[in-house]
Design a protein around this motif. Structure first.
Motif, short mmCIF file in Angstrom:
data_model
loop_
_atom_site.label_atom_id
_atom_site.label_comp_id
_atom_site.label_asym_id
_atom_site.label_seq_id
_atom_site.Cartn_x
_atom_site.Cartn_y
_atom_site.Cartn_z
N VAL A 39 0.65 -1.23 0.10
CA VAL A 39 -0.33 0.41 -0.29
C VAL A 39 0.87 1.44 -0.29
CG1 VAL A 39 -1.70 1.19 1.74
CG2 VAL A 39 -2.18 -1.01 0.93
N SER A 40 1.84 0.87 1.10
CA SER A 40 3.11 2.46 1.24
C SER A 40 3.02 2.95 -0.51
CB SER A 40 3.65 1.99 1.55
OG SER A 40 4.31 3.27 2.02
N PHE A 41 3.56 1.56 -0.62
CA PHE A 41 4.52 1.57 -2.10
C PHE A 41 3.85 1.90 -3.18
CE2 PHE A 41 6.35 0.48 -6.43
CZ PHE A 41 8.06 0.71 -5.78
N LYS A 42 2.31 1.92 -3.29
CA LYS A 42 1.45 2.21 -4.70
C LYS A 42 0.91 3.69 -4.26
CE LYS A 42 -0.52 -1.98 -6.04
NZ LYS A 42 -1.92 -2.90 -6.07
N LEU A 43 1.05 4.40 -3.31
CA LEU A 43 0.90 5.10 -2.73
C LEU A 43 1.66 6.48 -2.78
CD1 LEU A 43 -2.11 4.52 0.27
CD2 LEU A 43 -2.97 5.09 -2.98
N THR A 44 2.45 6.20 -1.88
CA THR A 44 3.86 6.98 -1.74
C THR A 44 5.23 7.32 -2.94
OG1 THR A 44 4.75 6.37 -0.26
CG2 THR A 44 3.16 7.63 0.06
N GLY A 45 5.02 5.58 -3.31
CA GLY A 45 6.17 5.24 -4.30
C GLY A 45 7.86 4.93 -2.79
N ARG A 46 7.04 4.97 -1.92
CA ARG A 46 8.30 4.45 -0.40
C ARG A 46 7.63 3.39 0.05
NH1 ARG A 46 9.03 10.98 2.64
NH2 ARG A 46 9.80 10.98 0.81
N ARG A 47 9.31 2.20 0.50
CA ARG A 47 8.90 0.92 0.76
C ARG A 47 9.35 1.73 2.46
NH1 ARG A 47 11.33 0.28 -3.73
NH2 ARG A 47 10.32 -1.58 -4.05
N ILE A 48 8.13 0.94 3.00
CA ILE A 48 7.65 1.18 5.41
C ILE A 48 9.58 0.34 5.17
CG2 ILE A 48 7.19 0.62 6.50
CD1 ILE A 48 4.29 1.33 6.09
N PHE A 49 9.48 -0.58 4.97
CA PHE A 49 10.09 -1.46 5.41
C PHE A 49 11.30 -2.03 4.26
CE2 PHE A 49 6.37 -3.37 7.05
CZ PHE A 49 6.53 -2.71 8.47
N ARG A 50 12.35 -2.52 4.89
CA ARG A 50 14.08 -2.85 3.82
C ARG A 50 12.85 -3.67 2.76
NH1 ARG A 50 19.70 -2.19 6.76
NH2 ARG A 50 18.63 -0.37 8.12
N MET A 51 12.27 -4.86 3.60
CA MET A 51 11.69 -5.73 2.32
C MET A 51 10.87 -6.52 3.03
SD MET A 51 14.07 -8.87 0.35
CE MET A 51 14.51 -7.88 0.14
N ALA A 52 9.65 -6.67 2.71
CA ALA A 52 9.05 -7.49 2.86
C ALA A 52 8.68 -9.11 2.45
CB ALA A 52 7.31 -6.58 3.28
N PRO A 53 7.89 -10.07 3.53
CA PRO A 53 8.06 -10.02 4.70
C PRO A 53 8.68 -9.47 5.76
CG PRO A 53 6.98 -12.17 3.89
CD PRO A 53 8.40 -11.07 2.59
N ILE A 54 7.82 -9.43 6.63
CA ILE A 54 9.47 -8.34 7.86
C ILE A 54 10.53 -9.08 8.44
CG2 ILE A 54 7.91 -9.68 9.67
CD1 ILE A 54 8.28 -6.16 11.01
N HIS A 55 10.57 -10.43 8.24
CA HIS A 55 11.32 -11.25 8.93
C HIS A 55 13.03 -10.79 8.05
CE1 HIS A 55 9.35 -14.04 6.17
NE2 HIS A 55 10.62 -14.14 5.31
N HIS A 56 12.26 -10.37 6.84
CA HIS A 56 13.79 -9.69 5.62
C HIS A 56 13.42 -8.60 5.66
CE1 HIS A 56 12.86 -13.44 2.84
NE2 HIS A 56 12.31 -13.51 2.66
#
Length: 360
Positions: A309-326
């Motif tokens: 959702v974040s990447f589609k709306l803002t072009g930014r990623r919240i996490f370095r990689m998802a799922p969160i264990h990555h």
């Protein structure tokens, strides 16, 4: 199967009556599934290696995972065989709940197996399309929901319970069916998303499955359910045997799946085990408690949703990689540290979930 045999033989030797009790059959189920996994695990791994059924690694995943390419996958078939054989041996096969859980588990295992096969055939990590996967997952989940709704013998079987607040409950009526779909499909995919590191998904599945085993036992026991102020559902206690089989099969698989893994479970195992947890929680009427105990699975799923959702709306990623264990891997955490800490979190959440049964 064996229950009927022991009931007959107990006429001649009273000591065999011990096997008529759920508690004894639970112990035997866990041991049987564990022994099956230990005995056939090495053979399954050799066969998977011989047929070159190796894991396909995401090109955009952590670079440390590239060395895992070719590790035998589809080991979840061993888990399903152990669970199925054990359940058929030690369960009361006249119990409708046993068949619902077993068929849903195997049905989702079939979906995962097709997904794994396509990944191997075409040499990529895509597999079955998301649309087709969701379609078949929905067929099994809605079918199970409809059957449970149509065969419900008491209002308690279709009532939504809220943890802690014993007076808060809603009779769902036909809404029970879409709720079943949501929980089963959701839990199946959540476990699948979590299955990204060696042993990360299987031990939380075992822990949650064991806790659900205790819950269905209490729910199926009139005195215990009355004491805890949870609805009594006749016959649901038989699912304790299935949960014991899941625990035994899961621990047996963990023997080979622990870091560094000799085999991965693949979608055939992850989708099936997640669906099993979901349908058991539905039958026990503890969907919200499942969300608490399976908090690691929820966290993994939410991290993917937030990232997309974040990447589609803002072009930014919240996490370095998802799922969160990555995300934690890319922060520099060694893989075993991520795995064990997620295990510890699951232990805590399972204890909290079980505590809600008493705090009412």
């Amino acid at each position: 199967m064996l229950l009927s045999l022991f009931e007959y033989l107990s006429q001649y030797y009273s000591g065999l009556r011990a096997f008529e009790f759920i508690t004894m059959r639970v112990i035997m189920a866990a041991l049987t599934a564990l022994v099956i996994s230990f005995l056939f695990g090495p053979m399954v791994i050799r066969r998977l290696s011989a047929f070159k059924i190796g894991q396909q690694i995401r090109a955009d995943g952590p670079q440390s995972h590239l060395s895992k390419a070719g590790t035998p996958t589809m080991g979840g078939a061993l888990i399903l065989i152990s669970i199925a054989v054990t359940t058929l041996l030690w369960s009361d096969l006249s119990n409708r709940f046993v068949w619902v859980v077993l068929l849903v588990t195997l049905g989702y295992g079939l979906i995962g197996g097709v997904d794994d096969y396509l990944k191997l055939r075409y040499g990529n990590s895509k597999g079955l399309s998301a649309r087709n996967k969701l379609f078949w997952q929905s067929i099994f989940a809605l079918g199970a929901g409809w059957f449970l709704f149509a065969t419900a013998q008491s209002p308690a079987e279709t009532t939504l319970l809220v943890p802690v607040f014993k007076q808060v409950a809603w009779q769902l009526g036909w809404l029970f069916i879409p709720l079943t779909w949501l929980v089963v499909v959701g839990s199946s995919n959540a476990v699948n998303l979590t299955d990204g590191l060696d042993g990360l998904a299987i031990l939380p599945t075992v822990l949650v499955g064991g806790a659900l085993g205790l819950i269905v036992y209490l729910t199926g026991h009139a005195n215990f359910s009355s004491y805890l102020s949870i609805p009594h559902i006749n016959g649901v206690g038989e699912l304790t045997v299935f949960c014991a089989a899941l625990m035994g099969a899961g621990l047996g698989f963990l023997w080979f799946n622990t870091y560094p893994a000799q085999v991965f479970m693949g979608d055939v195992g992850a989708l099936a085990l997640g669906a099993a947890l979901g349908i058991i929680a539905i039958i026990a009427r503890q969907e919200l408690v499942l969300m608490i105990m399976g908090g690691v699975f929820v966290m993994e799923t939410v991290s993917v949703i937030m990232q997309v959702v974040s990447f589609k709306l803002t072009g930014r990623r919240i996490f370095r990689m998802a799922p969160i264990h990555h995300h934690f891997e890319l922060k520099g955490w060694p893989e075993p540290r991520v795995i064990v800490r997620f295990w510890i979190i699951t232990v805590i959440l399972v204890l909290i979930g079980l505590a809600t049964l008493k705090v009412r």
